[in-house]
Every structure is written in C-alpha cells, then in structure tokens.
Motif scaffolding. Structure first.
Motif, mmCIF file in Angstrom:
data_model
loop_
_atom_site.group_PDB
_atom_site.id
_atom_site.type_symbol
_atom_site.label_atom_id
_atom_site.label_comp_id
_atom_site.label_asym_id
_atom_site.label_seq_id
_atom_site.Cartn_x
_atom_site.Cartn_y
_atom_site.Cartn_z
ATOM 1 N N GLU A 4 0.825 -1.204 0.000
ATOM 2 C CA GLU A 4 0.000 0.000 0.000
ATOM 3 C C GLU A 4 0.862 1.258 0.000
ATOM 4 O OE1 GLU A 4 -3.705 -0.474 2.493
ATOM 5 O OE2 GLU A 4 -2.773 -2.443 2.695
ATOM 6 N N GLU A 5 0.300 2.309 -0.604
ATOM 7 C CA GLU A 5 1.028 3.575 -0.775
ATOM 8 C C GLU A 5 1.696 4.048 0.509
ATOM 9 O OE1 GLU A 5 1.610 5.158 -3.507
ATOM 10 O OE2 GLU A 5 0.425 3.726 -4.680
ATOM 11 N N GLU A 6 0.949 3.924 1.601
ATOM 12 C CA GLU A 6 1.447 4.446 2.880
ATOM 13 C C GLU A 6 2.770 3.813 3.308
ATOM 14 O OE1 GLU A 6 -1.645 3.505 2.279
ATOM 15 O OE2 GLU A 6 -3.094 4.528 3.565
ATOM 16 N N TYR A 7 3.054 2.634 2.798
ATOM 17 C CA TYR A 7 4.205 1.893 3.317
ATOM 18 C C TYR A 7 5.529 2.226 2.610
ATOM 19 C CZ TYR A 7 0.600 -0.749 5.810
ATOM 20 O OH TYR A 7 -0.445 -1.107 6.623
ATOM 21 N N ARG A 8 5.568 3.354 1.936
ATOM 22 C CA ARG A 8 6.792 3.738 1.219
ATOM 23 C C ARG A 8 8.000 3.795 2.166
ATOM 24 N NH1 ARG A 8 9.057 8.648 -1.171
ATOM 25 N NH2 ARG A 8 7.818 9.820 0.321
ATOM 26 N N LEU A 9 7.793 4.256 3.390
ATOM 27 C CA LEU A 9 8.902 4.333 4.360
ATOM 28 C C LEU A 9 8.814 3.213 5.400
ATOM 29 C CD1 LEU A 9 9.025 8.209 4.998
ATOM 30 C CD2 LEU A 9 10.343 6.867 3.352
ATOM 31 N N GLY A 10 7.995 2.212 5.090
ATOM 32 C CA GLY A 10 7.883 1.078 6.005
ATOM 33 C C GLY A 10 6.502 0.978 6.621
ATOM 34 N N SER A 11 6.295 -0.112 7.353
ATOM 35 C CA SER A 11 4.997 -0.345 7.996
ATOM 36 C C SER A 11 5.139 -0.177 9.508
ATOM 37 C CB SER A 11 4.461 -1.727 7.608
ATOM 38 O OG SER A 11 5.334 -2.761 8.052
ATOM 39 N N VAL A 12 5.534 -1.237 10.206
ATOM 40 C CA VAL A 12 5.665 -1.134 11.669
ATOM 41 C C VAL A 12 6.884 -0.309 12.099
ATOM 42 C CG1 VAL A 12 4.364 -3.228 12.220
ATOM 43 C CG2 VAL A 12 6.821 -3.385 11.770
ATOM 44 N N CYS A 13 7.775 0.020 11.160
ATOM 45 C CA CYS A 13 8.943 0.852 11.489
ATOM 46 C C CYS A 13 8.792 2.262 10.944
ATOM 47 C CB CYS A 13 10.212 0.239 10.910
ATOM 48 S SG CYS A 13 10.538 -1.412 11.496
ATOM 49 N N ASN A 14 7.682 2.542 10.301
ATOM 50 C CA ASN A 14 7.487 3.845 9.657
ATOM 51 C C ASN A 14 7.624 4.994 10.662
ATOM 52 O OD1 ASN A 14 6.027 6.142 8.325
ATOM 53 N ND2 ASN A 14 5.714 4.569 6.762
#
Ligand code: RM4
Ligand code: MN
Ligand code: MN
Length: 381
Positions: free
Chosen positions: A95-105
C-alpha cells in the motif's frame, strides 16, 4: 526401518495459497490457464497436492490476497476437502502508505494502520482455526542516514508487542528475516540475530522463521538452524531454493545437499519441539501444481535421507576425531536411493507412488482450465 517409515508418514508440509496463483518478476507475469480465481479455488488446488502426496493437509493464506467476506465459510470449505488453513500472513508492503515502512514507519498514524492489520490477522486466524501469525516485513531503508536503525527497531517492537498481546494463548508469532529486497541499504529484520532478539523481547510464543532464500551467498543455513534449535526459537521454515537471490524456485532444485543437511539438524530436535514446515515459492514459468508436488517430494526425500544417517557411527566418529569418518557417514545417507521408500510411504498413506504422473493422468488441470478459463491475477499479477 519401521521407525523411519513412521516418521516419514507423520511428516507435514504446508503449501502456500500464493504458490497456486499467477506470479512473475518485475519484468513480466506469464499467466497460466486454469489458475485459481479466489481462495476457495486455491484450497482446491492445494487439496490435489495433499491427495497425491499424503503429507500436505494445510494451506498458508495471505491477507488481503485471500480476503473473503466470511472466513467461517472458507474454513468449512477447507474442512470439506479434508484440509486446514495454516499460517496467516499479513501483507504490509503493497500500500502507498508503506513507502517508508509499515511497523517501522516514522509516521505514527501509518504504524497504527500496520498494527491494526496485524490485529485483523489475529482475528482472521481465530476464525479460520489457525494458530500461527507469520510475519515478514518489507521494512528497511535505501540510503545511509535515511532513518535511525534503533528508533525503527523500537517502533517495530512497540507494534509487535501489541499484536503479540492480542494473540490468544495457543497462538504463535513467527518472524521471518531477510537481508535485502525490497530495501537495498538495510532491512529492519535482516538476519536471524535481529529476528531472534526481537522474539526474545516479545515472549516465548514468538519464534524465528527461516526462509531458505533469505540469506547472502555462502551463508551456512544448517548452522543457523542448529543455533535457533538450541535457543528453542526455531518456529518454522519457508522452503524454496535459489541460485542467486530470493529466487523462490522449487525446493531442492539447486542445492539438494543443503536441504539434506538442514534436515540432519532437524531430525533429533523436532521430536521435542514444534516446527512448522511451509513452502514459500513462486512458480513463474513452471506448471504450479506439479511444481508444488515436486517440491514436496524433494522435501520427503531429504527428510528420508536425514533419517537414515547412522547416528551411533556419527557420534563415535565425532568423539574419536575421525573427521572423514563423520563426513562419510553423512555422505552414505545422502547417497542412498530413497525413491522406493518414499513411494511406499505415500502409498501407505493412501496417496500416490508417482504423484506427478498421477496428477497428469487425473485430468484435473484440463477440468479447471475449462471451468476457470484464464483465472485472475494473484497478488503479484
Ligand atoms: C517475501 C517473503 C515472504 C513472502 C513475500 C511475498 O520475500 O518470503 O514470506 O510472503 O515475499
Ligand atoms: Mn518467505
Ligand atoms: Mn522471500
């Protein structure tokens, strides 16, 4: 021999729902006629593999690729096929939001979204009767200095603690490491040490998952397996094989000796610990169901050879410093032709002595090509 046959009959390999769908590389996805159009059809294909090999009664699912309105219905359908739903794999990378990561964003809101998806998957696992939450993160950075290693680690720990806390008593969390791809500078769970220490912080129901394609060239995977076993934290495998990177090829197709040596480590330990054996492959150009069957047969062969290792001779050679005596004990087992033994075990299980030929003769593929036509693109397609 009775004991060897008995252990071969109780071997279990879980196949992945995504291995039955279309997949490809970033260059091209070559669709195959008759591929499943939904999770129900993936279960049907997986049940063929179980029917012919006798040792694959469960299927791992990937959410949202396998999202359905009614998970109870999916579970019932699995039951009707004599199958079970195994590991539930959240998807935190498309998903778009995860460009900089998910649980480490770095963004708290995005971490919240990722954690909510983990919590959703704990729920899904409950509904489908699974007790495994299997996690792989695409999190990482592409450039030196992009983000703080340590802050990212703390963010991951916070999110995973919440998911861990939401798991019912009997559920386990498996953490899968990978040193590269899609991040190119660092990945947040890069190796077994990063995964193990995170598991130790989370609690005893967090364990490491070893994917054979997730190591740098030359890594001694059987040594890692032994270390994790000794720490009581080897939770499971993603079996596949590779020549260069995370190639996701048929297990045992490139380095069958490595596969044998991994099973040599497992043979003693697995009697006292639960390990979940799963395949994680992408069959890009080869026929998918046949590829899965062949993978299972290769795993069965490797296990059979490992069970045949003359343990007393190995121990004696090791104790007396007989280097080549010990080494040759392994080579002797590895050189044993176990094809008839494995065929007998499959027949004893009511499966097939020659599963690939039996599949070809069954007409199943022709039937589903008729019913499903071109199928639909899976997660990657
Ligand atoms: C990763 C890893 C995961 C799999 C994804 C699609 O490389 O192996 O297990 O779920 O790919
Ligand atoms: Mn994997
Ligand atoms: Mn992988």
């Amino acid at each position: 021999m009775d004991r060897v046959e008995e252990r071969l009959r109780s071997q279990r390999i879980e196949t992945p729902s995504w291995g039955y769908g279309n997949s490809g590389t970033r260059f091209k996805v070559f669709p195959q006629p008759g591929v499943p159009r939904n999770p129900f059809e993936k279960l049907a294909d997986a049940s063929q593999v179980h029917h012919l090999t006798g040792i694959c009664p469960s299927v791992a699912v990937h959410i949202p690729w396998d999202r359905v309105d009614d998970y109870g219905e999916l579970k019932e359908y699995a039951d009707s096929l004599g199958m079970k739903i195994g590991a539930v794999n959240p998807n935190l990378f498309q998903e778009e939001e995860y460009r900089l990561g998910s649980v480490c964003n770095p963004d708290e809101g995005i971490r919240r979204k990722a954690t909510d998806h983990l919590l959703e998957c704990v729920e899904v696992a409950g509904e489908v009767g699974s007790d495994i939450l299997s996690l792989w993160f695409a999190d990482g950075t592409n450039y030196a200095g992009q983000d703080s290693f340590i802050e990212r680690r703390h963010r991951m720990h916070e999110c995973l603690s919440e998911a861990y806390g939401a798991m019912p008593e009997g559920m386990r969390m498996l953490l899968e490491y990978k040193p590269f791809e899609p991040a190119f500078y660092h990945t947040d769970l890069s190796d077994w040490g990063a995964a193990l220490t995170m598991c130790q912080k989370l609690g005893e129901r967090a364990e490491v998952l070893v994917d054979l394609g997730h190591h740098l060239q030359g890594t001694n995977i059987e040594h890692i397996v032994a270390l994790l076993l000794d720490e009581g934290r080897l939770g499971g495998f993603h079996f596949n094989n590779r020549k260069y990177a995370d190639d996701d090829l048929i297990v045992g197709s490139v380095n069958p000796f490595e596969l044998f040596l991994i099973y040599v480590e497992l043979v003693e330990a697995e009697e006292s610990t639960r390990i979940d054996y799963m395949i994680d492959q992408a069959h890009n150009i080869e026929p998918k169901i046949e590829a899965m069957i062949l993978s299972v047969m290769n795993l069965q062969g490797a296990y059979a050879k490992a069970l045949l290792v003359d343990r007393p001779s190995l121990d004696e050679a090791r104790r007396s410093g007989d280097i080549l005596g010990a080494h040759r004990t392994l080579l002797d087992a590895y050189a044993t032709d176990v094809r008839l033994l494995c065929a007998k075990v499959r027949e004893d299980l009511g499966a097939s002595a020659d599963p690939v030929s039996a599949f070809r003769e069954s007409g199943y593929l022709e039937k589903v090509v008729n019913e499903r036509g071109e199928g639909v693109g899976a997660g990657w397609g």
